[in-house]
Scaffold this active site. Structure first.
Site, PDB file in Angstrom:
ATOM      1  N   SER A 261     -38.757 -13.226   8.555  1.00 35.98           N
ATOM      2  CA  SER A 261     -39.964 -14.028   8.787  1.00 35.98           C
ATOM      3  C   SER A 261     -41.206 -13.235   8.440  1.00 35.98           C
ATOM      4  O   SER A 261     -41.227 -12.006   8.578  1.00 35.98           O
ATOM      5  CB  SER A 261     -40.039 -14.444  10.257  1.00 35.98           C
ATOM      6  OG  SER A 261     -40.356 -13.326  11.067  1.00 35.98           O
ATOM      7  N   ASP A 262     -42.236 -13.928   8.004  1.00 36.59           N
ATOM      8  CA  ASP A 262     -43.541 -13.278   7.987  1.00 36.59           C
ATOM      9  C   ASP A 262     -43.871 -12.966   9.443  1.00 36.59           C
ATOM     10  O   ASP A 262     -43.301 -13.557  10.366  1.00 36.59           O
ATOM     11  CB  ASP A 262     -44.608 -14.172   7.333  1.00 36.59           C
ATOM     12  CG  ASP A 262     -45.801 -13.349   6.828  1.00 36.59           C
ATOM     13  OD1 ASP A 262     -45.982 -12.196   7.279  1.00 36.59           O
ATOM     14  OD2 ASP A 262     -46.558 -13.856   5.969  1.00 36.59           O
ATOM     15  N   TRP A 263     -44.795 -12.029   9.652  1.00 39.80           N
ATOM     16  CA  TRP A 263     -45.031 -11.507  10.990  1.00 39.80           C
ATOM     17  C   TRP A 263     -45.606 -12.600  11.924  1.00 39.80           C
ATOM     18  O   TRP A 263     -46.755 -13.001  11.790  1.00 39.80           O
ATOM     19  CB  TRP A 263     -45.943 -10.293  10.905  1.00 39.80           C
ATOM     20  CG  TRP A 263     -45.220  -8.982  10.732  1.00 39.80           C
ATOM     21  CD1 TRP A 263     -45.466  -7.843  11.442  1.00 39.80           C
ATOM     22  CD2 TRP A 263     -44.141  -8.653   9.841  1.00 39.80           C
ATOM     23  NE1 TRP A 263     -44.592  -6.841  11.050  1.00 39.80           N
ATOM     24  CE2 TRP A 263     -43.779  -7.301  10.077  1.00 39.80           C
ATOM     25  CE3 TRP A 263     -43.410  -9.362   8.884  1.00 39.80           C
ATOM     26  CZ2 TRP A 263     -42.743  -6.658   9.396  1.00 39.80           C
ATOM     27  CZ3 TRP A 263     -42.380  -8.721   8.184  1.00 39.80           C
ATOM     28  CH2 TRP A 263     -42.066  -7.392   8.451  1.00 39.80           C
ATOM     29  N   GLY A 264     -44.760 -13.109  12.790  1.00 38.14           N
ATOM     30  CA  GLY A 264     -45.196 -14.162  13.707  1.00 38.14           C
ATOM     31  C   GLY A 264     -45.068 -15.563  13.134  1.00 38.14           C
ATOM     32  O   GLY A 264     -45.626 -16.513  13.682  1.00 38.14           O
TER      33      GLY A 264
END
Ligand code: NAG
Ligand code: NAG
Ligand code: NAG
Length: 744
Positions: A261-264
């Site tokens: 995932s992208d961060w968050g």
């Protein structure tokens, strides 16, 4: 008790060992996917549930022990280290002793696969040297709109060029055993509202435009892919099964690595994400925009049967397979920096220097090769700078005796800005945000000019954008070099730079750069403008008769000064080409950034395939400078086009000759027009080559158009289909400067 001296000794020995490792172990034995999966499956089978959860979940943004921007939990008893993920596309971020490479968009501007790959390899060497397992790049988001904040991290609006940039970068990075991460899957095309906007993209547009570079990444055997913040067709990218699921796009095309995932960028339940195809969550905890979905949530989901153990095992194996494939299980340098102390302080920062003379030279070469000569009215007619018969480019110090250097863009930027380079108070060499890089060793234009010119000419400076001051400096000088810029970057929580929130507000030069050029040109009949920008920008003054030359130098990284000196004074004959069209009218691009919205907007991509030059072509809009355009100090002639079938491909062959007075590199480009029934844009790029030629020399160029290069995405059959009918081939020096035409 550990004395300070003892600690220093330990640190020193560690540094020595790490340096030895770094020096020695850039080579590794590449394993097949099959063998890698066998190893990954075997080790996964020995893991406890908690160990598996620790592999698929980041250790947390708020974890004070975290040293890279993302990490996983090690399984020491099985020899699996914490996997280290770090930004970013143009250099190792948040540490010292690294090279600030040119941006993705400048790399695209070289139209050189050789340099794209060399940059990837050099990046890989530096990431490896710091002990980082995963390079968070390359970015390959299409520049749907010229103001898109992070478009400079990728390779522009053209899918073919973007795809080649992605392929070569990944191949280079992974050639030294570092994992690449193709990002951001997909339609991550503006910063405003990115944490939840939904892009509605039809299937054909998705395949031919936005997804195409990811397809090329799979063909480069990319280790991982990062799902984006935005939603696609209403569903979050990180739990969008149409993108990442078992029957989604990337699995269908044979992607063998893992999705992170992208961060968050994770929302909703653990099972929503895990079952849709997400393999790893980063950074692992809740960070206001999202996150905190795996970890204990995933454990409960497995315990309750919402996620099968088989799926969890698959997630772990997918993560470990690239680790084995790239030989990271043997001789890989340990992490030796601390991204939470980017100033290099603290006992965890061993401050390993991963720079090298070779990397500096490469960063400089790419920066020079990406500089696009847009205008040069006083052409040189003899072969060496010192023999030039005019005062135009390249400059000759035997003729130029007084130089004005004007504009704050020529001077040193504030190196104490923040970790995201969120300032624009000196030269612009890279945008801001997580894709920014280290400016520790930046050489600004004024320093490079001073050291090159020495006492051979007088230099008068006005290193602000004060209009009167600039005029006073330029008046009566043999040449005025005016440096102007425009910048953009990533949206965060408070990242507003000079009033721009990620995406640019407009296409204007910053700090009244356009007025500065006009005022200087009014008093100096040899005004040469260097534009540092993250993308297309208003150059509506370019026809001013006293503006004798314009160089679009983009965002060239730390070697900005030396690289522009090389071009200005003739040590490097420009060969860069525009990887986008330049028009001052935003409407000419056919798309808009959505700035204002009541909540997360839906953005329908109604323009479909028609962005940038494709749109302009369809509306007969002539931009100020077209896609693929760029001048040289020499001239080239094209001849002898032949097109012959070879299996399902077509082989395009022609000659290019250097007919001018300087050695130089031509970038011939191949555009095709489909049969009109295909419903394609008028012309699309399908090939380019870098052809270095000495004066009077010529070379035969062969560009092969594969079956897929000649296909469209057919939504009926869900496959690439070559339309029947006549194709036209245009060979030339830009999309408009066509030199040879053929058909088949
Ligand atoms: C998105 O929806 C469109 C129809 O509106 C469809 O053609 C396309 O395949 C969908 N894309 C994905 C990735 O689900
Ligand atoms: C430019 O101006 C200088 C005086 O500053 C003059 O000597 C020269 O002839 C002019 N050149 C052109 C091409 O107008
Ligand atoms: C060009 O520069 C000269 C000074 O060298 C100036 O006299 C002239 O007005 C300028 N031309 C324009 C169009 O501004």
């Amino acid at each position: 008790m550990l004395t300070a001296e003892y600690k220093m000794k330990v640190a020193f020995i560690q540094l020595l060992l790490v340096s030895l490792l770094v020096a020695r172990t850039n080579s590794f034995t590449l394993r097949s996917w099959e063998e890698s999966y066998a190893l990954a499956n075997a080790v996964t089978a020995q893991m406890t549930m908690d160990e598996k959860i620790g592999i698929v979940t980041g250790t947390g943004q708020l974890n004070s022990k975290r040293r890279c921007v993302g990490e996983t939990t090690p399984v020491s008893r099985l020899g699996i280290p914490s996997l280290c993920f770090n930004d970013g596309p143009a250099g190792v971020r948040l540490t010292k002793g690294v090279t600030g490479f040119p941006t993705g968009i400048n790399t695209a501007s070289t139209f050189s696969r050789r340099l794209m790959r060399a940059r990837g390899k050099a990046l890989g060497e530096e990431f490896r040297g710091k002990g980082i397992h995963v390079y968070l790049g390359p970015a390959m988001d299409i520049m749907r709109n010229p103001k898109a904040g992070r478009a400079w991290e990728s390779f522009g609006p053209d899918p073919f060029l973007n795809g080649e940039g992605a392929f070569e970068t990944i191949t280079g990075v992974q050639s030294v055993g570092v994992q690449a991460c193709a990002k951001h899957l997909v339609a991550n095309n503006q910063e405003h509202w990115r944490y939840g906007l939904t892009a509605t993209v039809d299937d054909r547009t998705m395949h031919e435009l936005y997804y195409y570079p990811f397809l090329r990444s799979i063909e480069a055997d990319v280790a991982s892919m990062m799902c984006a913040y935005n939603r696609v067709n209403g569903t979050s990218s990180c739990h969008n099964a149409d993108l990442i699921g078992p029957t989604g796009l990337i699995q269908r095309d044979g992607f063998k690595g893992y999705v992170v995932s992208d961060w968050g960028a994770t929302h909703d339940s653990a099972s929503d994400n895990a079952n849709a195809g997400l393999d790893m969550e980063q950074p692992g905890d809740y960070i206001l925009i999202g996150g905190g979905v795996f970890g204990s949530g995933l454990k409960s989901a497995v315990n309750s049967g919402k996620v099968t153990v088989t799926r969890l095992n698959e997630m772990v194996s997918r993560i470990l397979a690239p680790y084995y494939r790239l030989g990271q299980d043997s001789g890989y340098p340990p992490v030796n920096f601390d991204s939470q102390k980017s100033d290099g302080s603290g006992s965890l920062n061993l401050n390993v220097n991963v720079r090298s003379e070779e990397h500096t030279a490469l960063a400089r070469e790419i920066a020079s090769a990406s500089a696009v000569l847009l205008k040069n009215t006083r052409k040189t007619t003899t072969g060496t700078p010192s023999g030039t018969t005019t005062s135009g480019l390249p400059l000759s110090l035997s003729r130029i005796k007084s130089i004005a250097v004007v504009g704050q863009d020529a001077k040193m930027p504030n190196l104490k800005c923040n970790d995201l380079n969120e300032c624009n108070d000196g030269t612009m060499s890279i945008g801001w945000g997580s894709g920014s890089n280290s400016l520790q060793f930046i050489v600004p234009p004024i320093d490079a000019i001073n050291s090159f010119v020495g006492k051979s000419a007088t230099i008068t400076t006005s290193l602000s954008n004060d209009l009167n001051d600039g005029v006073n400096a330029a008046k009566g000088k043999d040449v005025a070099l005016v440096f102007v810029n425009a910048m953009s970057g990533e949206l965060g929580f408070y990242d507003i730079v000079v009033g721009n929130q990620g995406d640019r507000n407009d296409l204007n030069l910053w700090w009244k750069g356009g007025s500065l050029v006009e005022r200087v040109a009014a008093v100096c009949n040899n005004t040469i403008v260097v534009v540092h920008s993250v993308g297309p920008v208003d150059l509506s003054w370019s026809n001013h008769p006293n503006v004798t030359a314009v160089i679009y130098a983009g965002a060239p990284g730390e070697q900005t000064g030396p690289s522009i000196v090389d071009v200005l004074f003739g040590n490097y004959n420009p060969s860069g080409r525009l990887p986008f069209s330049i028009s001052e009218n935003e409407a000419d691009y056919g798309t808009k950034i959505v700035y204002d919205s009541l909540g997360f907007p839906e953005i329908p991509y109604t323009e479909q395939l028609l962005i940038d030059y494709r749109y302009m072509d369809s509306k007969n809009i002539v931009p100020r400078f077209e896609f693929g355009y760029g001048l040289s100090y020499t001239t080239f002639a094209y001849s002898g086009l032949s097109i012959t079938p070879s299996g399902t491909s077509q082989v395009v062959k022609f000659n290019v000759a250097n007919t001018g007075v300087f050695a130089g590199t031509e970038i011939p480009q191949v555009y095709i027009a489909y049969p009109s029934s295909a419903g394609e844009p008028k012309r699309v790029l399908r090939g380019f080559e870098e052809v270095p030629l000495d004066v009077g020399k010529s070379s035969s160029v062969v560009i092969t158009l594969s079956q897929r290069d000649l296909s469209i995405w057919d939504v009926q059959t869900n496959s690439w289909v070559r339309p029947s009918g006549a194709f036209t081939v245009y060979v030339g020096a830009s999309i408009k400067d066509v030199r040879l035409t053929g058909s088949f």
